[in-house]
Design an enzyme around this catalytic site. Structure first.
Site, short mmCIF file in Angstrom:
data_model
loop_
_atom_site.label_atom_id
_atom_site.label_comp_id
_atom_site.label_asym_id
_atom_site.label_seq_id
_atom_site.Cartn_x
_atom_site.Cartn_y
_atom_site.Cartn_z
CG ASP A 1 121.51 14.37 6.68
OD1 ASP A 1 121.53 15.44 7.31
OD2 ASP A 1 121.75 13.26 7.20
CG HIS A 2 125.37 15.88 7.54
ND1 HIS A 2 125.96 16.72 8.47
CD2 HIS A 2 124.50 15.11 8.24
CE1 HIS A 2 125.46 16.47 9.67
NE2 HIS A 2 124.58 15.49 9.56
CD GLU B 1 125.04 9.15 9.77
OE1 GLU B 1 123.89 9.03 9.34
OE2 GLU B 1 125.52 8.38 10.64
CG HIS C 1 126.85 11.80 12.83
ND1 HIS C 1 127.55 12.68 12.03
CD2 HIS C 1 125.58 12.26 12.87
CE1 HIS C 1 126.73 13.63 11.60
NE2 HIS C 1 125.53 13.40 12.10
CG HIS D 1 122.80 17.11 12.94
ND1 HIS D 1 123.58 17.53 11.89
CD2 HIS D 1 121.54 17.49 12.63
CE1 HIS D 1 122.83 18.13 10.99
NE2 HIS D 1 121.59 18.13 11.42
N GLY D 2 123.27 13.67 15.57
CA GLY D 2 124.05 12.73 16.38
C GLY D 2 123.37 12.39 17.68
CG ASN E 1 119.35 14.99 11.26
OD1 ASN E 1 118.35 15.70 11.15
ND2 ASN E 1 120.44 15.18 10.55
#
Length: 366
Positions: A121-122, A194, A238, A275-276, A297
């Site tokens: 991930d990120h 996050e 997030h 995302h989020g 996600n």
């Protein structure tokens, strides 16, 4: 590596994906899975995992519903997987933990009989040593097995100026392309907090990516390889929030597709990522999926679900969890069957399984 024959679902369950897409997927098979999802109008949950228990919970939910799944690890998750007793100097614990998670998934995957993508991930600019460490593991695994250890990695350089973001993505994608590793990149910022990354103070305009920004990414990466997706911001944040506190505009993703289609002559050419999404309405999720989102996600909601299973168990068995001996049935009664970690961890797992099952339903992966 342990070799176990692949198990396929029984005749009573119709496989909702091409039958050869089974086990850990890499390269062309990841591309085929995402293409299939986009064409059929569903998205695949990508769940952050921090332990073998959470990994197994997610795999169990995918097996129960006969669906593909993405197991993903964050920088903090990788460090936790390695063990908090190890100092994460140079991200050595993060790298080791992320690799350990990938090997765990590869070891048990054949027993689940479903398509699995292992993803990181990120990865912000400051975390690039972690990314380098995983790529080194991919290259070693590729040399030995003809495929990378991970099927997909994410670079999140959205805090950097767009030209630098794209330039670094191109650099890494050229390294990944010979192994056919999928690259997910982010342009436009996902707000909130996050895994230690705090974007709660960004200006609102940065929470919405323009079609021109998205196409600039496509234009830079598509000549290298087709194995990439874009996390374009459309108001995402997030963390958990009340409906109405955040203005999501998933219809903007349709505009990105139309703009790219006009430039390329290809219908819906983009593979997009959501995302989020915690707190999103079913309508917002459906709109995003209809506009080409193939991966969503999930972290905050599954974290709560895991805890909630334990919370409910403790509340219902509190009298049996105050000592090794002595409970409401008598002062000499043993409590081992209640405090055994396998008992309460399983309650947490069961709750997480149910939340991931819900995610499949919300994302159209029936």
């Amino acid at each position: 590596q342990i070799t176990v024959p692949l198990l396929h679902p029984g005749s009573e369950t119709k496989m909702p994906f091409p039958e050869h897409l089974c086990g850990v997927l890499t390269g062309e098979k990841v591309l085929e899975l995402f293409t299939y999802a986009k064409e059929k109008g569903f998205a695949i949950p990508a769940v952050n995992c921090v332990s073998s228990s959470s990994v197994n919970s997610v795999l169990e939910a995918a097996k129960k519903t006969n669906n593909p799944i993405i197991i993903q690890v964050s920088q903090g998750g990788g460090a936790f997987y390695c063990g908090k007793g190890i100092k994460d100097e140079g991200y050595k614990a993060t790298i080791a933990g992320s690799i350990a998670l990938a090997h765990h998934v590869r070891t048990v995957a054949p027993l689940y009989g479903i398509p699995i993508v292992i993803h990181s991930d990120h990865c912000a600019k400051k975390l690039l040593p972690w990314f380098d460490g995983m790529l080194e593991a991919d290259e070693a695994y590729f040399k030995a097995h003809g495929e990378p250890l991970f099927g997909s990695h994410m670079l999140d350089l959205s805090e950097e100026p767009d030209p630098e973001n794209i330039e670094i993505c191109v650099k890494y994608f050229k390294r990944m392309a010979p192994m056919k590793i999928w690259l997910e990149m982010e342009i436009g910022i996902t707000g909130g907090v996050e895994d230690g990354v705090d974007n709660s103070g960004v200006t609102k305009d940065k929470l919405y990516t323009s079609p021109e920004q998205v196409y600039a990414v496509y234009e830079a990466l598509s000549p290298i390889a087709p194995y990439f997706s874009i996390a374009a911001a459309f108001g995402n944040v997030h963390g958990v929030y009340k409906p109405g506190n955040v203005k999501l505009s998933p219809e903007l993703l349709g505009g990105h597709q139309e703009y790219a289609a006009g430039k390329t002559g290809k219908a819906k050419p983009l593979y997009l990522v959501f995302h989020g999404g915690s707190g999103s309405t079913p309508e917002e999720i459906k709109t995003a999926v209809c506009n080409g989102v193939v991966k969503m996600n999930i972290d905050t909601d599954t974290q709560w679900a895991y805890w909630d299973g334990l919370r409910v168990f403790e509340a219902s068995k509190r009298g049996y969890l105050q000592g090794q001996i002595g409970n409401p049935e008598g002062p000499d009664k043993p409590n081992k069957s209640y405090y055994d970690p396998r008992k309460w961890l399983r309650e947490a797992e069961n709750s997480m399984v149910k939340r991931v099952e819900l995610a499949f339903d919300e994302l159209g992966a029936k």
